[in-house]
Design an enzyme around this catalytic site. Structure first.
Site, PDB file in Angstrom:
ATOM      1  N   ALA A   1     -60.460 153.363  33.809  1.00 42.42           N
ATOM      2  CA  ALA A   1     -60.069 153.292  35.221  1.00 42.42           C
ATOM      3  C   ALA A   1     -60.163 154.690  35.845  1.00 42.42           C
ATOM      4  O   ALA A   1     -59.494 155.627  35.403  1.00 42.42           O
ATOM      5  CB  ALA A   1     -58.648 152.759  35.338  1.00 42.42           C
TER       6      ALA A   1
ATOM      7  N   TYR B   1     -52.068 146.675  39.629  1.00 46.11           N
ATOM      8  CA  TYR B   1     -52.525 147.819  40.417  1.00 46.11           C
ATOM      9  C   TYR B   1     -52.859 147.370  41.847  1.00 46.11           C
ATOM     10  O   TYR B   1     -52.684 146.199  42.201  1.00 46.11           O
ATOM     11  CB  TYR B   1     -53.694 148.514  39.704  1.00 46.11           C
TER      12      TYR B   1
HETATM   13  C1  LIG Z   1     -55.451 153.037  25.346  1.00 45.67           C
HETATM   14  C2  LIG Z   1     -55.716 151.917  26.306  1.00 45.67           C
HETATM   15  C3  LIG Z   1     -56.081 152.197  27.610  1.00 45.67           C
HETATM   16  C4  LIG Z   1     -56.387 151.158  28.506  1.00 45.67           C
HETATM   17  N1  LIG Z   1     -56.845 151.452  29.762  1.00 45.67           N
HETATM   18  C5  LIG Z   1     -57.303 150.464  30.559  1.00 45.67           C
HETATM   19  C6  LIG Z   1     -57.999 150.752  31.757  1.00 45.67           C
HETATM   20  O1  LIG Z   1     -58.292 151.900  32.087  1.00 45.67           O
HETATM   21  N2  LIG Z   1     -58.389 149.693  32.525  1.00 45.67           N
HETATM   22  C7  LIG Z   1     -58.159 148.388  32.152  1.00 45.67           C
HETATM   23  O2  LIG Z   1     -58.523 147.478  32.884  1.00 45.67           O
HETATM   24  N3  LIG Z   1     -57.541 148.104  30.999  1.00 45.67           N
HETATM   25  C8  LIG Z   1     -57.146 149.096  30.187  1.00 45.67           C
HETATM   26  N4  LIG Z   1     -56.604 148.795  28.970  1.00 45.67           N
HETATM   27  C9  LIG Z   1     -56.640 147.393  28.507  1.00 45.67           C
HETATM   28  C10 LIG Z   1     -57.917 147.185  27.679  1.00 45.67           C
HETATM   29  O3  LIG Z   1     -59.077 147.388  28.461  1.00 45.67           O
HETATM   30  C11 LIG Z   1     -57.965 145.783  27.068  1.00 45.67           C
HETATM   31  O4  LIG Z   1     -58.051 144.848  28.110  1.00 45.67           O
HETATM   32  C12 LIG Z   1     -56.744 145.475  26.213  1.00 45.67           C
HETATM   33  O5  LIG Z   1     -56.483 146.558  25.318  1.00 45.67           O
HETATM   34  C13 LIG Z   1     -56.930 144.188  25.401  1.00 45.67           C
HETATM   35  O6  LIG Z   1     -58.103 144.268  24.619  1.00 45.67           O
HETATM   36  P1  LIG Z   1     -58.049 144.646  23.037  1.00 45.67           P
HETATM   37  O7  LIG Z   1     -57.125 143.661  22.386  1.00 45.67           O
HETATM   38  O8  LIG Z   1     -59.478 144.490  22.577  1.00 45.67           O
HETATM   39  O9  LIG Z   1     -57.570 146.043  22.930  1.00 45.67           O
HETATM   40  C14 LIG Z   1     -56.270 149.809  28.080  1.00 45.67           C
HETATM   41  C15 LIG Z   1     -55.858 149.539  26.775  1.00 45.67           C
HETATM   42  C16 LIG Z   1     -55.615 150.565  25.880  1.00 45.67           C
HETATM   43  C17 LIG Z   1     -55.242 150.227  24.449  1.00 45.67           C
END
Ligand SMILES: Cc1cc2nc3c(=O)[nH]c(=O)nc-3n(C[C@H](O)[C@H](O)[C@H](O)COP(=O)(O)O)c2cc1C
Length: 403
Positions: free
Chosen positions: A68, A197
């Site tokens: 983001a 957001y």
């Molecule tokens: C360290 C971290 C930072 C994240 N930053 C964002 C972000 O910048 N924008 C967003 O839409 N989701 C963000 N998320 C959510 C992830 O994009 C993702 O949707 C979420 O971790 C679930 O997927 P996963 O189980 O594969 O990790 C973040 C998640 C983590 C762990």
């Protein structure tokens, strides 16, 4: 569908089929979800971002979405978010986009404005709102903004309600940031419309209680997001993929948006210029007593993605605890989604896509960068011979070391 991994070629599995949108081809269907790293200074990208994101391109991801990235300073989640509110940010972003492109991944970026959830600490400091202790350490809180003067939860600061003039200014900021992202070479631009957001907070009746043309009924609440989408599509032209991350459900006890609302919104977004709907969930409140949260099993957004895919013309991406290559490929084969996005799994194993090819097909190292592949082939043969002879790396080591 059962496919024998010993005889299958990667082309047999949907995960490895290309997908072309607006003339840009994702070489395969697995991408890296945007993840904030809290490593930027004044919004600028650094060598850390290059190293971090470059690992995923070398690891074979079809799409890498930069975290983001704020469209204005007040829209940062923390002091350490990336930004594209100034032309000076473009140079660092150009390095990232060309690095990703040079190593075979479609370069993507998520643009965001944190709205009433801005001005917080990093997650390892509990993601709490900044206060005077942070100010003493040089990281002062700032006044947040939102559709209405309603805080995100108990003990959260009250945002200022945006005036119509501020809304118009904000739409222009989104468009300028998107224009800069396009200039930097990104081929996939995603809007952060989820997790409570700014865009999400306009959409949801939980956070938007306005009585003017930007609130009230559905038409009022979707107006700001749709104005942002149209302005961005105009700014970036017809060739760049535009994606929108939705919270598929608000997941609150009382009121809030459900999947039917988001299906309807997705249709409008698609008609206004969005190509891809990326399905996530939740975040509209920080109040745990009213937040029912979606149960976080493996692939926990698949049902939402499937509903949006079945009922709209959008390409659909799905994220959320997708970890297993077989699971990921079946999600594409079973029409849950067109693209799977992985977050934490990729942090744990940036080579996930390469390993997925080996798990699902005969492909050993053909798709690795030859600098790695040519070295890893002989290494694997040695390990396999060792295993066949009943040895482990440890017994062999003990022989050599005389232990
Ligand atoms: C360290 C971290 C930072 C994240 N930053 C964002 C972000 O910048 N924008 C967003 O839409 N989701 C963000 N998320 C959510 C992830 O994009 C993702 O949707 C979420 O971790 C679930 O997927 P996963 O189980 O594969 O990790 C973040 C998640 C983590 C762990």
């Amino acid at each position: 569908m059962t496919i024998d991994a010993r005889t299958a070629s990667t082309e047999d599995r949907a995960l490895f089929t290309p997908l072309t949108i607006r003339g840009t081809t994702l070489p395969l269907r697995a991408g890296v979800s945007p993840m904030c790293m809290y490593a930027a200074v004044d919004g600028f990208a650094s060598d850390f971002h290059l190293a971090h994101l470059g690992r995923f391109a070398l690891g074979g991801a079809g799409l890498v979405i930069v975290e983001a990235t704020a469209i204005e300073p007040r829209g940062r989640i923390s002091h350490f978010d990336l930004g594209l509110w100034d032309d000076a940010h473009v140079e660092g972003m150009t390095r990232i986009a060309s690095l990703l492109d040079a190593h075979g991944s479609v370069p993507g970026i998520q643009l965001g404005h944190a709205g009433r959830r801005a001005s917080v600490r990093e997650p390892w400091h509990a993601g709490a709102p900044l206060d005077e202790t942070d100010a003493l350490a040089g990281n002062p809180p700032w006044q947040t903004v939102g559709p209405s003067a309603l805080p995100a939860g108990p003990n959260w600061p009250v945002p200022t309600e945006m005036s119509e003039a501020e809304i118009a200014e904000s739409v222009a900021q989104w468009a300028s940031a998107a224009r800069r992202a396009a200039e930097a070479g990104f081929r996939y631009i995603e809007l952060h419309g989820a997790h409570g957001y700014l865009l999400h907070s306009f959409l949801s009746p939980i956070s938007n209680t306005r009585t003017d043309g930007y609130g009230g009924d559905t038409a009022g609440r979707i107006r700001y997001p749709l104005e942002v989408i149209r302005a961005i599509r105009k700014a970036i032209g017809d060739e760049i993929i535009l994606a929108y991350r939705v919270s598929s459900v608000d997941g609150v006890l009382d009121g809030g948006l459900g999947i039917e609302d988001i299906v309807e919104f997705s249709r409008h977004a698609n008609a206004a210029g969005v190509d891809v709907i990326d399905t996530s969930s939740g975040g509209i409140t920080t109040d745990r007593s009213s937040d029912t949260r979606v149960r976080r099993g493996f692939g926990f957004h698949a049902d939402f993605a499937r509903a949006i895919k079945a009922e709209t013309d959008a390409v659909v991406a799905c994220v959320g605890f997708i970890v297993d290559p077989e699971q990921a490929s079946r999600m594409i084969e079973d029409q849950d989604a067109d693209i799977v996005l992985l977050g934490r799994e990729m942090l744990d194993n940036p080579n996930w896509v390469h390993h997925a090819r080996r798990a699902l097909a005969t492909d050993e190292f053909e798709h690795w960068d030859q600098r790695f592949g040519s070295a890893l082939g002989p290494r694997l043969s040695t390990l396999q011979r060792l295993e066949e002879s009943g040895e482990t790396p440890l017994t062999r080591f003990e022989q050599y070391s005389g232990a």
